[in-house]
Write a protein that holds these residues in place. Structure first.
Motif, PDB file in Angstrom:
ATOM      1  N   LEU A 294       0.921  -1.050  -0.077  1.00 36.53           N
ATOM      2  CA  LEU A 294      -0.041  -0.208  -0.063  1.00 36.53           C
ATOM      3  C   LEU A 294       0.746   1.367   0.132  1.00 36.53           C
ATOM      4  O   LEU A 294       1.752   1.289   0.547  1.00 36.53           O
ATOM      5  CB  LEU A 294      -1.017   0.057   1.173  1.00 36.53           C
ATOM      6  CG  LEU A 294      -0.522   0.112   2.502  1.00 36.53           C
ATOM      7  CD1 LEU A 294      -1.689   0.645   3.460  1.00 36.53           C
ATOM      8  CD2 LEU A 294      -0.081  -1.419   3.089  1.00 36.53           C
ATOM      9  N   VAL A 295       0.403   2.321  -0.811  1.00 33.78           N
ATOM     10  CA  VAL A 295       1.255   3.512  -0.949  1.00 33.78           C
ATOM     11  C   VAL A 295       0.800   4.516   0.471  1.00 33.78           C
ATOM     12  O   VAL A 295      -0.310   4.557   0.722  1.00 33.78           O
ATOM     13  CB  VAL A 295       0.885   4.103  -2.253  1.00 33.78           C
ATOM     14  CG1 VAL A 295       1.231   3.412  -3.448  1.00 33.78           C
ATOM     15  CG2 VAL A 295      -0.745   4.681  -2.306  1.00 33.78           C
ATOM     16  N   LEU A 296       1.996   4.793   1.164  1.00 33.26           N
ATOM     17  CA  LEU A 296       1.853   5.594   2.292  1.00 33.26           C
ATOM     18  C   LEU A 296       2.130   7.117   2.197  1.00 33.26           C
ATOM     19  O   LEU A 296       2.439   7.791   3.102  1.00 33.26           O
ATOM     20  CB  LEU A 296       2.548   4.890   3.229  1.00 33.26           C
ATOM     21  CG  LEU A 296       1.788   3.541   3.584  1.00 33.26           C
ATOM     22  CD1 LEU A 296       2.596   2.766   4.750  1.00 33.26           C
ATOM     23  CD2 LEU A 296       0.425   3.588   4.175  1.00 33.26           C
ATOM     24  N   ASP A 297       2.862   7.557   1.092  1.00 36.31           N
ATOM     25  CA  ASP A 297       3.553   8.884   0.958  1.00 36.31           C
ATOM     26  C   ASP A 297       3.741   8.972  -0.611  1.00 36.31           C
ATOM     27  O   ASP A 297       3.981   7.970  -1.303  1.00 36.31           O
ATOM     28  CB  ASP A 297       4.757   9.106   1.821  1.00 36.31           C
ATOM     29  CG  ASP A 297       5.092  10.613   1.981  1.00 36.31           C
ATOM     30  OD1 ASP A 297       4.186  11.286   1.564  1.00 36.31           O
ATOM     31  OD2 ASP A 297       6.313  10.866   2.343  1.00 36.31           O
ATOM     32  N   ILE A 298       3.629  10.410  -0.997  1.00 33.22           N
ATOM     33  CA  ILE A 298       4.011  10.697  -2.376  1.00 33.22           C
ATOM     34  C   ILE A 298       5.445  10.367  -2.462  1.00 33.22           C
ATOM     35  O   ILE A 298       6.368  10.546  -1.423  1.00 33.22           O
ATOM     36  CB  ILE A 298       3.749  11.910  -2.599  1.00 33.22           C
ATOM     37  CG1 ILE A 298       4.232  13.105  -1.838  1.00 33.22           C
ATOM     38  CG2 ILE A 298       2.125  12.115  -2.864  1.00 33.22           C
ATOM     39  CD1 ILE A 298       3.863  14.523  -2.142  1.00 33.22           C
ATOM     40  N   GLY A 299       5.878  10.110  -3.782  1.00 34.48           N
ATOM     41  CA  GLY A 299       7.466   9.801  -4.002  1.00 34.48           C
ATOM     42  C   GLY A 299       8.226  11.127  -4.306  1.00 34.48           C
ATOM     43  O   GLY A 299       7.725  12.295  -4.405  1.00 34.48           O
ATOM     44  N   PRO A 300       9.506  11.021  -4.377  1.00 34.15           N
ATOM     45  CA  PRO A 300      10.461  12.119  -4.776  1.00 34.15           C
ATOM     46  C   PRO A 300      10.021  12.979  -6.156  1.00 34.15           C
ATOM     47  O   PRO A 300      10.225  14.201  -6.117  1.00 34.15           O
ATOM     48  CB  PRO A 300      11.917  11.454  -4.917  1.00 34.15           C
ATOM     49  CG  PRO A 300      11.592   9.913  -5.064  1.00 34.15           C
ATOM     50  CD  PRO A 300      10.481   9.710  -4.314  1.00 34.15           C
ATOM     51  N   GLU A 301       9.658  12.209  -7.072  1.00 34.78           N
ATOM     52  CA  GLU A 301       9.339  13.023  -8.501  1.00 34.78           C
ATOM     53  C   GLU A 301       8.171  13.871  -8.406  1.00 34.78           C
ATOM     54  O   GLU A 301       8.106  14.719  -8.743  1.00 34.78           O
ATOM     55  CB  GLU A 301       9.236  11.854  -9.392  1.00 34.78           C
ATOM     56  CG  GLU A 301       9.274  12.297 -10.839  1.00 34.78           C
ATOM     57  CD  GLU A 301       8.973  11.268 -11.753  1.00 34.78           C
ATOM     58  OE1 GLU A 301       8.543  11.694 -13.051  1.00 34.78           O
ATOM     59  OE2 GLU A 301       9.515  10.061 -11.537  1.00 34.78           O
ATOM     60  N   THR A 302       6.964  13.069  -7.529  1.00 30.45           N
ATOM     61  CA  THR A 302       5.921  13.824  -7.292  1.00 30.45           C
ATOM     62  C   THR A 302       6.199  15.159  -6.345  1.00 30.45           C
ATOM     63  O   THR A 302       5.583  16.364  -6.705  1.00 30.45           O
ATOM     64  CB  THR A 302       4.790  13.090  -6.456  1.00 30.45           C
ATOM     65  OG1 THR A 302       4.471  11.765  -7.283  1.00 30.45           O
ATOM     66  CG2 THR A 302       3.594  13.565  -6.425  1.00 30.45           C
ATOM     67  N   ILE A 303       7.122  14.892  -5.265  1.00 32.66           N
ATOM     68  CA  ILE A 303       7.336  15.988  -4.493  1.00 32.66           C
ATOM     69  C   ILE A 303       7.986  17.232  -5.458  1.00 32.66           C
ATOM     70  O   ILE A 303       7.721  18.368  -5.415  1.00 32.66           O
ATOM     71  CB  ILE A 303       8.481  15.599  -3.319  1.00 32.66           C
ATOM     72  CG1 ILE A 303       7.742  14.789  -2.311  1.00 32.66           C
ATOM     73  CG2 ILE A 303       9.074  16.970  -2.617  1.00 32.66           C
ATOM     74  CD1 ILE A 303       8.549  14.126  -1.221  1.00 32.66           C
ATOM     75  N   THR A 304       8.895  16.627  -6.270  1.00 35.23           N
ATOM     76  CA  THR A 304       9.416  17.631  -7.061  1.00 35.23           C
ATOM     77  C   THR A 304       8.218  18.626  -8.088  1.00 35.23           C
ATOM     78  O   THR A 304       8.397  19.568  -8.180  1.00 35.23           O
ATOM     79  CB  THR A 304      10.459  17.152  -7.913  1.00 35.23           C
ATOM     80  OG1 THR A 304      11.487  16.581  -7.436  1.00 35.23           O
ATOM     81  CG2 THR A 304      11.082  18.202  -8.995  1.00 35.23           C
ATOM     82  N   ASP A 305       7.524  17.578  -8.547  1.00 30.76           N
ATOM     83  CA  ASP A 305       6.436  18.271  -9.412  1.00 30.76           C
ATOM     84  C   ASP A 305       5.395  19.212  -8.692  1.00 30.76           C
ATOM     85  O   ASP A 305       5.150  20.262  -9.215  1.00 30.76           O
ATOM     86  CB  ASP A 305       5.573  17.127  -9.815  1.00 30.76           C
ATOM     87  CG  ASP A 305       6.258  16.435 -11.068  1.00 30.76           C
ATOM     88  OD1 ASP A 305       7.413  16.875 -11.500  1.00 30.76           O
ATOM     89  OD2 ASP A 305       5.634  15.298 -11.329  1.00 30.76           O
ATOM     90  N   PHE A 306       4.929  18.782  -7.274  1.00 29.08           N
ATOM     91  CA  PHE A 306       4.334  19.651  -6.498  1.00 29.08           C
ATOM     92  C   PHE A 306       4.743  20.869  -6.027  1.00 29.08           C
ATOM     93  O   PHE A 306       4.221  22.108  -6.127  1.00 29.08           O
ATOM     94  CB  PHE A 306       3.656  18.779  -5.492  1.00 29.08           C
ATOM     95  CG  PHE A 306       2.675  17.664  -5.766  1.00 29.08           C
ATOM     96  CD1 PHE A 306       2.023  17.439  -6.971  1.00 29.08           C
ATOM     97  CD2 PHE A 306       2.164  16.845  -4.720  1.00 29.08           C
ATOM     98  CE1 PHE A 306       1.330  16.198  -7.268  1.00 29.08           C
ATOM     99  CE2 PHE A 306       1.217  15.890  -4.968  1.00 29.08           C
ATOM    100  CZ  PHE A 306       0.869  15.510  -6.047  1.00 29.08           C
TER     101      PHE A 306
END
Length: 399
Positions: A294-306
């Motif tokens: 199960l996914v429990l946090d956004i990943g590094p690429e998503t953090i950069t995008d956001f």
């Protein structure tokens, strides 16, 4: 709607509806921020020579007198913070409250015990609430609502007291909520970004639909993003999601495109086999979530995008964390979003909701945000475009 600084309160008896629903463990308050937030309004009244009657609720006693949910510790702490005694009127509100209110001298403060000890307070209809609001109103010359946390509740102390009060108005805390959430967002500086997280799409549907076309960008994180992944045709493994809302998610994605709001969804995640895990097992793409994880946090690429979207924003409203932030390994997304928003010097930044507020305080960045709302449900309903019962009642009492 009138505010307390627009009303003559000198020497008057004032009934304050406050939100002192604070956490208490073994009789000790573990977080007194809600009490502190109301102090400026109370102190203003005392400086004007008024006498003060405080009323609030604590927990859910469901119309019964529950000693563990008495406001005794709250009255004591309020007295400490005000530097004067605050006497508690114990039990249900009746003859003793009437007498103590009548005997109040200027500068004195009393606190009524838990409003929810009285079953009428939370009655669903005017009939169920009966004359409780009238009784409360009779205790004072002026009614002041400074409790945004219950502004969405049709409780007797919120919607009925204004009908019977001689004069009613909002306190400084409610005034700030009204100014920031209402007035400041009527004509926001752009880009205007909404950040929505947390567990469920179901609790945010109203907000998302209301903001489509009004905001330039909508960032979606937390477990609620998983329902959107399902809507895109991706598998989400064992992750929390709401399959019955896939069509609603598809509708939001389609409307966002047609109404000029850009939807930003996670492209990668940190995952584990159990929500109790202390470490992430790895990072996966949004279209390759392991079937047993199960996914429990956004990943590094998503953090950069956001973060890239946030850094160009001029107005931001944030409600809901990006992951299971209570566990350090899955707090990276929420903390990165928090840090990015806090770093904006020339943007209007508004935060609301208990979990989101907790992230901000965890990072000790609360002084870096334009405004932190004191409401949870009230904040959400305000963003849905609903007129809150408390505001409606205060406006109507002027007619």
């Amino acid at each position: 709607m009138l505010f307390i600084d627009q009303v003559d309160i000198a020497g008057k008896k004032i009934l304050f509806r406050v939100d002192f629903n604070v956490p208490i463990e073994d009789g000790v308050i573990t977080d007194d921020n809600r009490i502190r937030a109301a102090l400026p309004t109370i102190q203003y009244a005392l400086d004007k020579g008024a006498s003060v009657i405080l009323c609030a609720h604590l927990g859910k006693p469901k119309g019964k007198v529950v000693p563990e949910l008495s406001l005794g510790p709250v009255a004591n702490r309020t007295g400490e913070l005000l530097g004067r005694g605050v006497a508690l009127v114990p039990g249900r509100i009746g003859d003793q409250a009437v007498k103590m209110a009548a005997d109040l001298a200027p500068g004195q403060v009393i606190m009524l015990d838990n409003l929810r000890f009285n079953p009428e307070e939370t009655g669903k209809t005017p009939e169920e609430r009966g004359d409780f609001g009238k009784l409360l109103a009779s205790l004072a010359d002026v009614y002041v609502n400074d409790a945004f946390g219950v502004a969405h509740r049709e409780n007797a102390s919120v919607v009925d007291v204004p009908r019977f009060a001689k004069v009613c108005c909002a306190g400084f805390l409610l005034k700030r909520e009204y100014e920031y959430l209402g007035e400041a967002l009527k004509d926001p500086k752009r880009p205007y970004v909404c950040v929505s997280g947390g567990a469920k799409v179901s609790t945010k549907l109203g907000i998302l639909n209301n903001l489509l076309g009004k905001v330039d960008d909508i960032i979606i994180g937390g477990a609620m993003a998983n329902t959107f992944l399902l809507a895109q045709g991706h598998e989400v493994g064992q992750s929390l999601a709401e399959p019955d809302l896939v069509d609603a998610a598809k509708g939001i994605m389609a409307k966002a495109k047609s109404m000029g709001s850009t939807l930003h969804l996670p492209v990668d995640f940190r995952y584990a086999k159990t929500p109790k895990a202390k470490q992430a097992e790895g990072v996966c793409k949004a279209d390759a979530i392991p079937a047993d994880a199960l996914v429990l946090d956004i990943g590094p690429e998503t953090i950069t995008d956001f973060v890239a979207v946030l850094e160009r924003a001029k107005t931001i409203v944030w409600n809901g964390p990006m992951g299971l932030f209570e566990t350090t390994a899955f707090a990276k997304g929420s903390l990165a979003v928090c840090k990015a928003i806090a770093g904006l010097d020339d943007a209007l930044t508004i935060v609301g909701g208990g979990d989101t507020d907790a992230v901000v305080h965890m990072m000790q960045l609360d002084d870096k945000f334009s405004f932190i709302s004191t409401g949870g449900g009230s904040f959400l309903e305000f963003l849905e475009g609903k007129e809150l019962p408390a505001f409606k009642a205060l406006k109507e009492c002027m007619k």
